[in-house]
Design a protein around this motif. Structure first.
Motif, PDB file in Angstrom:
ATOM      1  N   ASP A 113       0.830  -0.935   0.055  1.00 25.70           N
ATOM      2  CA  ASP A 113      -0.061   0.168  -0.087  1.00 25.70           C
ATOM      3  C   ASP A 113       0.955   1.253  -0.067  1.00 25.70           C
ATOM      4  O   ASP A 113       1.462   1.719   0.951  1.00 25.70           O
ATOM      5  CB  ASP A 113      -0.906  -0.036   1.056  1.00 25.70           C
ATOM      6  N   LYS A 116       0.707   4.253   2.789  1.00 27.52           N
ATOM      7  CA  LYS A 116       1.129   3.961   4.019  1.00 27.52           C
ATOM      8  C   LYS A 116       2.492   3.858   4.361  1.00 27.52           C
ATOM      9  O   LYS A 116       3.144   3.635   3.520  1.00 27.52           O
ATOM     10  CB  LYS A 116       0.259   2.655   4.678  1.00 27.52           C
ATOM     11  N   PRO A 117       2.716   4.342   5.551  1.00 21.16           N
ATOM     12  CA  PRO A 117       4.325   4.460   6.039  1.00 21.16           C
ATOM     13  C   PRO A 117       4.948   2.996   5.664  1.00 21.16           C
ATOM     14  O   PRO A 117       4.278   1.967   6.337  1.00 21.16           O
ATOM     15  CB  PRO A 117       4.349   4.899   7.328  1.00 21.16           C
ATOM     16  N   GLY A 118       6.094   2.804   5.052  1.00 18.81           N
ATOM     17  CA  GLY A 118       6.722   1.716   5.038  1.00 18.81           C
ATOM     18  C   GLY A 118       6.034   0.797   3.558  1.00 18.81           C
ATOM     19  O   GLY A 118       6.498  -0.229   3.165  1.00 18.81           O
ATOM     20  N   GLY A 119       5.009   1.263   3.192  1.00 15.54           N
ATOM     21  CA  GLY A 119       4.415   0.563   2.054  1.00 15.54           C
ATOM     22  C   GLY A 119       3.583  -0.608   2.227  1.00 15.54           C
ATOM     23  O   GLY A 119       3.232  -1.245   1.325  1.00 15.54           O
ATOM     24  N   ARG A 120       3.416  -0.831   3.627  1.00 13.07           N
ATOM     25  CA  ARG A 120       2.507  -2.152   3.788  1.00 13.07           C
ATOM     26  C   ARG A 120       1.228  -1.957   4.225  1.00 13.07           C
ATOM     27  O   ARG A 120       0.771  -1.218   4.957  1.00 13.07           O
ATOM     28  CB  ARG A 120       3.346  -3.008   4.842  1.00 13.07           C
TER      29      ARG A 120
END
Length: 258
Positions: A113, A116-120
């Motif tokens: 994602d 969102k922070p970190g893409g998770r």
């Protein structure tokens, strides 16, 4: 993981495996001058309680293939050898596969994602089909002594499919004869027979994983039916041995990058 000692054809029952026209039995025949003499081979038996081979043709659903793609088996051999750099680019093998059961469990996925922070993203449970109590048999006709040592002392852990699916391996030297064999549970090129399920499998994947080479194969999960396969090698139990195309990554890569 266990690696029992090898047995030679003199210590074990003589084996014979049969390939079919166009299946690649030529290297074995050339070794014996097309005289029809028995052919020495290394028979590798791989067993695991649970495996799952995701079909990459389905991006949004988990679909399990009925058998491992040749690229998966080639990758396992490369792990034993310590990497593709140590393997002949023209290496070929034959294989058969049996699964005694199948089922579905739940697995937690962590989708990406970018917002969102970190893409998770949030964890998502998803059904994952699997095969149970499986046995894969691989036949190698070239450099059998070298491969026997590699299977006894693999450089990397041997897995079949997913990284958590470790396997048990038993390797033995066998002798194959020329003759007529049954298709059984063999995975064979689609032009060899019309019997069995037609499946599109990856034969090889480039080292940067950007390219795949697909080919059509036939596989009969029940191992029943089908016409006898002629013109190649057969085991002592009548199982036909059909060599598959090379799985080395160079066959999926542009010539300029080889």
């Amino acid at each position: 993981m266990t690696f029992p000692g090898l047995t030679s054809p003199a210590e074990a029952p003589t084996e014979a495996d049969s390939a079919h026209p166009g299946t690649g039995a030529e290297p074995a025949e050339a070794t014996n001058g097309n005289t029809g003499l028995p052919v020495d081979a290394l028979e590798i038996t791989v067993s695991a309680p649970v495996v799952s081979f995701r079909d990459p043709l389905y991006a949004t659903a988990q679909v399990c293939l009925p058998c491992p793609p040749p690229s998966t088996v080639g990758g396992m051999l490369a792990a034993a050898a310590g990497g593709w750099e140590t393997i002949d680019t023209q290496l070929r093998f034959a294989m058969s596969f049996v699964a005694l059961g199948a089922g579905t469990d739940l697995e937690t996925y962590h989708p990406l994602d970018v917002g969102k922070p970190g893409g998770r993203g949030d964890p998502v449970p998803r059904e994952r089909p699997f095969l149970a109590d499986v046995e894969l048999t691989v036949w190698l006709l070239d450099d059998t002594d070298t491969w026997a040592e590699r299977m006894q002392r693999p450089i990397w852990p041997l897995r079949l499919g997913r990284s958590q699916d470790l396997v048990r391996v038993v390797a033995r030297l066998v002798r194959l004869r020329h003759g007529v064999g049954r298709q059984g549970h063999a995975v064979v090129p689609a032009d060899v027979t019309r019997h069995g399920r037609l499946v599109q499998l990856t034969t090889t994947i480039s080292r940067d994983r950007a390219r795949r080479r697909w080919e059509a194969y036939r596989y009969q999960p029940s191992g029943l039916g089908g016409d006898p396969l002629t013109g190649g090698l057969v085991t002592e139990h009548g199982q036909a041995v059909a060599l598959l195309p090379p799985t080395h990554p160079v066959h999926a890569e542009p010539l300029a990058s080889r």
